[in-house]
Design a protein around this motif. Structure first.
Motif: not given
Length: 629
Positions: A360-364
């Motif tokens: 989720s951090a990489r997605l954001l």
């Protein structure tokens, strides 16, 4: 000397075999564990996938389309480029992103894309930073008559103390009267009554007076209160449909997990002022890892100055009003995080914290790194689509490749006789290495093989065969000039490898330029062309040349027997043939030249002469040293 050559030849050969075996084992383990399959992933044209049609929603809202009511071709082109960058960064290859009729955007993703990847396309990822004005204590739904009905029962069931103060009794009676009134109204009516602070029956969307700054409660209008009361942060579907809100007014918003409801100031900083966004493990103040993930942000010069000014203003509320000390990071209308400001931030570096995992951090970070879309979009349709070309085209492509391979092998067998076995073995190793590379890339980075990619693989047969031919012809040239087979292989290799390196370097350069400048299927062709050219270099250096060196240990090849490919008579250099050697000299293949010495004798004489000259030079140096002393 021969043993040394043999050892040198065996090392790269063993190394190449070990690498192929390791790659095969890794692919087999991945297939058995269910993490990948033995078949490479196929692209949209061969497998099908998911197609989304996005319709732009241009409004007068400055937070979305910059106050424009028309959608321009430049807007669509920019949106397509941003969506393509997001999809590529997520590891999905061979996606097709085009405009439809100059109005809609069609996004076609191969295979079964993950929900995170689909959200990269669905969401506009419009990020802004706002100051927090109000916040609820916990999860909060929209206001409803049921709440006041429950309040009526609670107040009516309350038993007052005998000595209850009159003021407290009057307050309870007023609450009961209001609860009874609101329990008979609709949610909209209740919200309107509560928000209409001046009791004029109208909800104003303008501040009563000019706010001093973005932390002023004067920004909270009657319309803002109405939106706050009607906002339901417990409805997951409504949370997913949140979109960017007006930039020039206070707004009501929910946290992404629905746990808190906010009233936020107008926009302080926009996401377009972010110059870099990177996902990284979160660190505490001492520099240690916390076990959580965060998104590190870096603002451009203008954004850094704004961020410094905001942090300076919010820091004044650290003790007096902790709520207003918070700075909300808002993505597509939902609050991702609202951290407190603990000190001045002068360098434009910030950190988004929250309940992030690595994915989720990489997605954001990907969403922010490639900027906000110039428009907001509505997903008009989302459906599965079949392959645009189909497996029959893939089958035809594979048959074309097989026929081409057979023709190349036939030509090599006709022209090079026994040497064709080396070529066939090298082609087999190159094909195996290519298959393993494509399969592992499909597993490791989401690579997908398209029909243009298959074309690149077929062309690689010619590239690989070309390297063999250059090498073989260099060896034959040396044999024609009377060199022994051992010397022909070594000298021929020295001449051939520079030619092969230059030729393959040109192919790699062309593939890189084509990959950078092109999109879609052409990129797939460029990728496989570059990949197979690198494999060709590895095969020719680590397999073909070592095998040629070892092959000379076999009498059939080492003695240049007929049909070995090294037969001097077949190559036009029979024993005793006189060959021009340059500078007016001639020599005889396998025999004596005009000096009466055979080639072997002449070379031995030159070697003895060099050794004698070396000894003389050493003696002269020693004598000179003694004279100095």
């Amino acid at each position: 000397m021969a043993d040394t050559r043999t050892k040198k030849a065996r090392r790269p050969l063993i190394a190449s075999m070990v690498m192929l075996l390791a790659a095969a084992i890794a692919l087999a383990v991945g297939s058995i564990s269910g993490k990948t399959s033995l078949r490479p992933n196929l692209a949209l044209d061969l497998e099908g996938g998911t197609q989304l049609i996005l319709t732009p929603q241009a409004t007068d809202d400055a937070s979305t389309s910059g106050g424009r009511t028309e959608v321009t071709s430049d807007d669509l082109a920019q949106a397509i480029e941003i969506i393509r960058q997001r999809v590529d960064a997520s590891g999905v290859s061979e996606a097709e992103i085009t405009s439809q009729g100059g109005e809609n955007i069609v996004v076609s993703l191969p295979g079964n894309p993950s929900e995170e990847t689909l959200n990269l396309v669905r969401k506009s990822a419009f990020m802004v930073f706002r100051s927090v004005l109000q916040v609820s204590a916990g999860a909060d739904g929209a206001i409803s008559p049921e709440f006041f009905k429950a309040q009526v029962k609670q107040i009516e069931a309350y038993t007052p103390e005998p000595n209850e103060p009159a003021e407290q009794k009057q307050q309870r009676e007023e609450q009961l009267a209001q609860a009874r009134e609101f329990s008979n109204l609709t949610a909209e009516q209740i919200a309107t009554k509560l928000a209409d602070t001046n009791k004029d029956g109208q909800l104003s969307d303008q501040p009563a007076k000019q706010p001093e700054n973005n932390s002023s409660d004067e920004w909270i209008t009657e319309q803002t209160w109405y939106d706050y009361y009607m906002l339901n942060c417990t409805d997951a579907r409504r949370l997913a449909e949140q979109t960017a809100k007006p930039a020039d007014r206070a707004v009501a918003a929910c946290s992404t997990d629905g746990s808190q409801k906010y009233i936020l100031s107008p926009v302080d900083i926009t996401g377009t002022e972010i110059s870099q966004a990177v996902a990284a493990p979160q660190q505490n103040q001492a520099g240690g890892l916390t076990g959580k993930w965060a998104v590190e942000l870096k603002f451009n010069d203008a954004g850094a100055q704004k961020f410094f000014d905001v942090s300076k203003r919010l820091l004044d509320f650290r003790q007096s009003n902790p709520t207003k000390n918070r700075f909300a990071i808002v993505l597509d209308g939902s609050v991702v995080s609202a951290p407190g400001i603990e000190g001045l931030i002068p360098n434009g570096n910030a950190q988004i914290t929250g309940d992030f995992n690595p994915q989720s951090a990489r997605l954001l970070a990907n969403q922010l790194q490639f900027g906000s879309l110039p428009l907001t979009f509505k997903v008009e349709s989302e459906q599965k689509i079949s392959a645009t070309l189909g497996s029959d085209h893939l089958e035809k492509g594979l048959w074309a490749g097989l026929i081409g391979l057979i023709l190349v092998v036939v030509y090599l067998a006709w022209s090079y006789h026994g040497l064709s076995l080396v070529a066939l073995g090298s082609l087999t190793v190159a094909a195996l290495a290519t298959y393993l590379s494509v399969a592992l890339l499909s597993w490791g980075m989401g690579y997908r093989l398209s029909l243009p990619g298959v074309t690149g693989l077929i062309i690689s047969i010619g590239i690989t065969a070309d390297s063999f031919i250059v090498y073989f012809e260099r060896i034959r040239d040396e044999v024609r000039e009377g060199a022994s087979l051992l010397q022909a292989v070594e000298v021929g290799w020295e001449h051939a490898k520079s030619t092969i390196l230059i030729s393959d370097a040109v192919n790699i350069l062309a593939a890189v330029i084509l990959y950078v400048l092109a999109v879609g299927g052409v990129q797939g062709f460029a990728f496989t062309l570059g990949l197979t050219t690198l494999i060709d270099l590895a095969v020719i250096f680590m397999f073909t040349h070592p095998v040629m060196t070892l092959l000379l240990k076999i009498p059939f090849f080492g003695q240049g027997k007929r049909w070995s490919g090294f037969d001097a008579e077949t190559l036009g250099a029979p024993e005793g043939k006189v060959i021009y050697a340059g500078r007016g000299r001639v020599k005889t293949v396998g025999g004596a030249d005009e000096s009466g010495m055979t080639i072997a004798e002449r070379r031995a004489a030159r070697r003895a002469q060099r050794e004698e000259e070396s000894v003389i030079a050493e003696d002269d140096a020693a004598e000179a040293k003694e004279n100095v002393k």
